[in-house]
Write a protein that holds these residues in place. Structure first.
Motif, PDB file in Angstrom:
ATOM      1  N   VAL A   1      28.959  42.910  37.418  1.00  0.00           N
ATOM      2  CA  VAL A   1      30.039  42.138  38.036  1.00  0.00           C
ATOM      3  C   VAL A   1      30.006  40.696  37.553  1.00  0.00           C
ATOM      4  N   PHE A   2      28.825  40.128  37.394  1.00  0.00           N
ATOM      5  CA  PHE A   2      28.726  38.758  36.890  1.00  0.00           C
ATOM      6  C   PHE A   2      29.392  38.656  35.515  1.00  0.00           C
TER       7      PHE A   2
ATOM      8  N   GLU B   1      31.723  40.707  34.364  1.00  0.00           N
ATOM      9  CA  GLU B   1      33.154  40.945  34.538  1.00  0.00           C
ATOM     10  C   GLU B   1      33.883  39.716  35.076  1.00  0.00           C
ATOM     11  N   ASN B   2      33.191  38.864  35.808  1.00  0.00           N
ATOM     12  CA  ASN B   2      33.831  37.630  36.268  1.00  0.00           C
ATOM     13  C   ASN B   2      34.298  36.777  35.086  1.00  0.00           C
TER      14      ASN B   2
ATOM     15  N   ARG C   1      38.112  37.511  35.373  1.00  0.00           N
ATOM     16  CA  ARG C   1      38.464  36.656  36.513  1.00  0.00           C
ATOM     17  C   ARG C   1      38.379  35.166  36.202  1.00  0.00           C
TER      18      ARG C   1
ATOM     19  N   GLU D   1      36.147  33.157  34.793  1.00  0.00           N
ATOM     20  CA  GLU D   1      34.921  32.361  34.872  1.00  0.00           C
ATOM     21  C   GLU D   1      34.749  31.520  33.608  1.00  0.00           C
TER      22      GLU D   1
ATOM     23  N   TYR E   1      25.217  31.607  44.380  1.00  0.00           N
ATOM     24  CA  TYR E   1      26.189  31.759  43.294  1.00  0.00           C
ATOM     25  C   TYR E   1      26.920  30.442  43.155  1.00  0.00           C
TER      26      TYR E   1
ATOM     27  N   ASP F   1      40.424  34.396  45.473  1.00  0.00           N
ATOM     28  CA  ASP F   1      39.251  34.406  44.599  1.00  0.00           C
ATOM     29  C   ASP F   1      38.261  35.457  45.093  1.00  0.00           C
ATOM     30  N   GLU F   2      37.997  36.451  44.266  1.00  0.00           N
ATOM     31  CA  GLU F   2      37.130  37.562  44.668  1.00  0.00           C
ATOM     32  C   GLU F   2      35.775  37.537  43.971  1.00  0.00           C
ATOM     33  N   ARG F   3      35.485  36.508  43.183  1.00  0.00           N
ATOM     34  CA  ARG F   3      34.262  36.531  42.379  1.00  0.00           C
ATOM     35  C   ARG F   3      33.006  36.705  43.231  1.00  0.00           C
TER      36      ARG F   3
END
Length: 384
Positions: free
Chosen positions: A21-22, A24-25, A29, A31, A358, A368-370
């Motif tokens: 997920v990190f 994928e951010n 998303r 990042e 984080y 924001d879903e990160r």
């Protein structure tokens, strides 16, 4: 879809989904630079970082890169308050005037300390306009708070106190210890635990701090005069950014002053290690006693605020944001911590013996879903 930068650090095999997920951010998303750290049972099991710390120069994010974590600062102050409770120096249900007599002006004599931490004191904004120099000087804000009448009958409603929270509980800490909250935090927690976390950034660390990037403008911005006055301290600074897109808390003077409700500077490891130390042995026994966590995780404020956006289901304990699905799900009813403007998050959970941190420099807004996706990934790893 963006290409992920090289991700550095490591994650135990069991926590590979957090690493996924990190990454994928960055690809999905927006990042730019970020880090995530997780401790379980006092041991660091995730420590990842990547991207660009300063897009102006291309400086990369490193293991030691800190960033302004905004309202994550509130959780830091709440931990300091509970330390004083455990030392027998602070009673959360005593009137504030026991420690700070001048606070009792304008009908505030009976407000208990706890209401400063639960957003129920009626002081989310001040009538007196302040300059940035006054905000950075501490005492002018304290004088303005003393002269301020509550905006509603204290204890009958709640509204998030975006900035005044810090001076309210910070001055109680100051009166009890003789130290401003940044100094007390440094001596009581940051130095003993070896944290790269400051409330009042040392000059020697200035060039290590990540550069915050303004969030995209909201399609339907929420406007409330009281909320706006509270978050900008009556116009002392633009928040989060001025008309040119410059994020106000990039200002070295703001970072050095350590605005106590929003100005802490930390690495992801600093936040995660702090919360890990609250719930498990990291350096000596846990910082917080079980009775403190029991008290901290009681829901004290929830539902529609007197001044604020529509209710999103957030629940507040004494000084901490609690597990609040769907807006801010953490791990369990034993989770306590705080998020920060733009996407930062730190929390602890004694049921899982977890400390989580984080931090980011690309600020985002509503939707924001990160962080939520990272905590969901961590929850799935723990469940497995």
């Amino acid at each position: 879809m963006a290409v992920a930068p090289q991700i550095h650090g490591d994650a135990d095999e069991r926590y590979g989904r957090v690493a996924d997920v990190f990454r994928e951010n960055f690809t999905d998303r927006g990042e730019v630079g970020a880090a995530v750290t997780v401790y379980v049972g006092g041991r660091r099991v995730v420590d990842l970082y990547g991207g660009t710390a300063d897009p102006r120069t291309g400086r990369p994010w490193t293991a030691d890169t800190p960033v302004v974590v905004y309202s994550c600062t509130k959780g830091i102050l709440a931990i300091c308050a509970y330390l004083l409770v455990q030392q027998g120096r602070l009673d959360l249900d005593a009137p504030v005037t026991r420690y700070w007599p001048e606070f009792g002006q304008q009908g505030k004599a009976d407000i208990p300390v706890r209401w400063l931490l639960t957003h129920q004191s009626g002081l989310p904004a001040l009538d007196r306009p302040l300059t940035l120099d006054e905000v950075l000087a501490w005492d002018p804000v304290i004088t303005a708070i003393e002269a301020q009448a509550p905006l509603w009958e204290p204890g009958t409603a709640h509204s998030y106190h975006p900035m005044t929270y810090g001076w309210l509980i910070g001055e109680v800490i100051h009166r009890i210890t003789g130290q401003l909250p940044g100094a007390f935090f440094r001596d009581a927690l940051a130095t003993p635990l070896g944290l790269r976390t400051w409330l009042g950034l040392p000059a020697a660390e200035r060039d290590t701090v990540a550069w915050n990037i303004a969030p995209p403008p909201e399609a339907e911005p929420f406007v409330d005069p009281v909320a706006d006055r509270g978050i900008t301290m009556g116009g002392a600074f633009a928040f989060p950014a001025d008309d040119t897109g410059l994020v106000s808390f990039n200002d070295p003077a703001i970072q050095a002053a350590g605005i106590p409700g929003a100005g802490a500077v930390s690495t992801a490891d600093g936040l995660a290690r702090l919360y890990a130390a609250c719930v498990s042995p990291v350096v000596g026994p846990p910082v917080l006693e079980p009775a403190s966590i029991d008290d901290a995780t009681v829901v004290r404020s929830r539902g529609q605020q007197r001044h604020g956006p529509p209710d999103t289901g957030q629940r507040w304990g004494t000084g901490f944001l609690l597990h609040s699905p769907p807006a801010r799900p953490l791990l369990s009813e034993r989770s306590f911590g705080h998020d920060g403007a733009g996407g930062n998050l730190g929390f602890g959970d004694d049921a899982h013996q977890v400390g989580f941190g984080y931090v980011v420099n690309q600020m985002q807004g509503m939707g924001d879903e990160r962080a939520n996706l990272l905590t969901a990934a961590l929850r799935s790893c723990l469940d497995d």
